[in-house]
Design a protein around this motif. Sequence first.
Motif, PDB file in Angstrom:
ATOM      1  N   ALA A  53      -1.789   6.002  -0.681  1.00  0.00           N
ATOM      2  CA  ALA A  53      -1.816   4.547  -0.538  1.00  0.00           C
ATOM      3  C   ALA A  53      -2.584   3.916  -1.700  1.00  0.00           C
ATOM      4  O   ALA A  53      -3.547   4.479  -2.218  1.00  0.00           O
ATOM      5  CB  ALA A  53      -2.461   4.159   0.786  1.00  0.00           C
ATOM      6  N   GLN A  98      -5.667   6.991   9.073  1.00  0.00           N
ATOM      7  CA  GLN A  98      -4.434   6.926   8.295  1.00  0.00           C
ATOM      8  C   GLN A  98      -3.662   8.243   8.363  1.00  0.00           C
ATOM      9  O   GLN A  98      -2.803   8.504   7.521  1.00  0.00           O
ATOM     10  CB  GLN A  98      -4.761   6.555   6.854  1.00  0.00           C
ATOM     11  N   LEU A 114       0.513   2.665   6.593  1.00  0.00           N
ATOM     12  CA  LEU A 114      -0.385   3.579   5.906  1.00  0.00           C
ATOM     13  C   LEU A 114      -0.493   4.931   6.599  1.00  0.00           C
ATOM     14  O   LEU A 114      -1.042   5.865   6.025  1.00  0.00           O
ATOM     15  CB  LEU A 114      -1.787   2.965   5.804  1.00  0.00           C
ATOM     16  N   PRO A 159       0.803  -1.221   0.000  1.00  0.00           N
ATOM     17  CA  PRO A 159       0.000   0.000   0.000  1.00  0.00           C
ATOM     18  C   PRO A 159       0.836   1.272   0.000  1.00  0.00           C
ATOM     19  O   PRO A 159       0.373   2.322  -0.440  1.00  0.00           O
ATOM     20  CB  PRO A 159      -0.838  -0.116   1.277  1.00  0.00           C
ATOM     21  N   ASP A 160       2.077   1.158   0.469  1.00  0.00           N
ATOM     22  CA  ASP A 160       2.989   2.309   0.455  1.00  0.00           C
ATOM     23  C   ASP A 160       3.899   2.301  -0.773  1.00  0.00           C
ATOM     24  O   ASP A 160       4.902   3.004  -0.817  1.00  0.00           O
ATOM     25  CB  ASP A 160       3.838   2.319   1.729  1.00  0.00           C
ATOM     26  N   ALA A 167      -6.360   0.762   1.426  1.00  0.00           N
ATOM     27  CA  ALA A 167      -6.025   2.043   0.820  1.00  0.00           C
ATOM     28  C   ALA A 167      -7.305   2.761   0.415  1.00  0.00           C
ATOM     29  O   ALA A 167      -8.260   2.144  -0.067  1.00  0.00           O
ATOM     30  CB  ALA A 167      -5.135   1.825  -0.399  1.00  0.00           C
ATOM     31  N   ALA A 173      -0.386   8.360   4.842  1.00  0.00           N
ATOM     32  CA  ALA A 173      -0.407   8.078   3.409  1.00  0.00           C
ATOM     33  C   ALA A 173      -1.831   7.971   2.879  1.00  0.00           C
ATOM     34  O   ALA A 173      -2.090   7.252   1.921  1.00  0.00           O
ATOM     35  CB  ALA A 173       0.353   6.785   3.126  1.00  0.00           C
TER      36      ALA A 173
END
Length: 335
Positions: free
Chosen positions: A108, A210, A101, A70-71, A137, A104
Amino acid sequence: MRVVMAPGSFPPHLTAPEAARELTAGWLSVRPRDVVVPRPLPDGGEGTPAAVAAAAPDARVRRVPGCTGPDHRTAVGAYLAFPDGTVLIELGRLGAAAGQLHGAALTATSRGAGELLAHALDHGARRLMLAPGERAALDGGAGLLSALGMRLLDTAGCVLPDGGGALARVARIDRSRLLPPPDGGVVVLLDTDRPLLGPAGAAAFDAPRQGGGPAEAADLDRGLARLAALLGGDAERPGAGAAGGAAHALASAWGAVSVRAARGLCELLGLGKELAAADLVLTGSGQEDPEAGYGPLTAEVARLAVTAGTAVTALPGAARQLRRIASGLAARPLP
């Protein structure tokens, strides 16, 4: 006597498999000749495939290196494959990158989940069951669909970068290369009734978790609305906001259907047949408050037990000493 132990998790102390082990040990300490069948039940959230694997010895874990976390860093993905071609994938978790996350919310990506879906299709998946998980995300499933061949384009015809922050610039969608869903269909296991948009939607709920503030949540909501307008479908449908909006994307682009997680997972594990051969089932979850009514997992097990004509006992939601509780129940006169 044949007893099925079908608990959920009791956070923060016990996972569902651990709870089943505690109940089994407690019962057998008093009635060692009984047949006890552990059937731990996940709730569709984080750790669903692991809990299902503990209750399904015929399922195989397939690891997929080289996925997109996700990053955006490389991560190892995994899913659970059954002999009949059913595959269970947790959309909101991908390897070691799953917890990275925070901060982000706008960048993400769900691309790694799409890569797992594509891998499963390449390896013969006939039906996909998808658990939202807890760390999705906030890109409305855009990265997931991109990994499956869909292209999200801006006004100049350029492919947009991954991340929910770019969705407000989507001008059109190219579905010409989108992989088809499997013949057996796609099922999203809902653990929430959250819609996609608005004050109760995906961005409003998940952006603060997040590290995103009100401005980021508003930007994401606008982007999700833009994507939803192009994808079509019902963005206000309960559960459309699950997995950062991926539930809506899968329904719109792939015709995925949604069922309550408890019902879908009990069906996947064949719990109804197991209860038909049992005399008693113990169930419950630490996330429930019996005074306010039992939750969906306990309710579904109770429904199946009634259908099978099997006695059912619901454990108190605040239980901490499951082994002691099970031994106490085993010591009582039984019907």
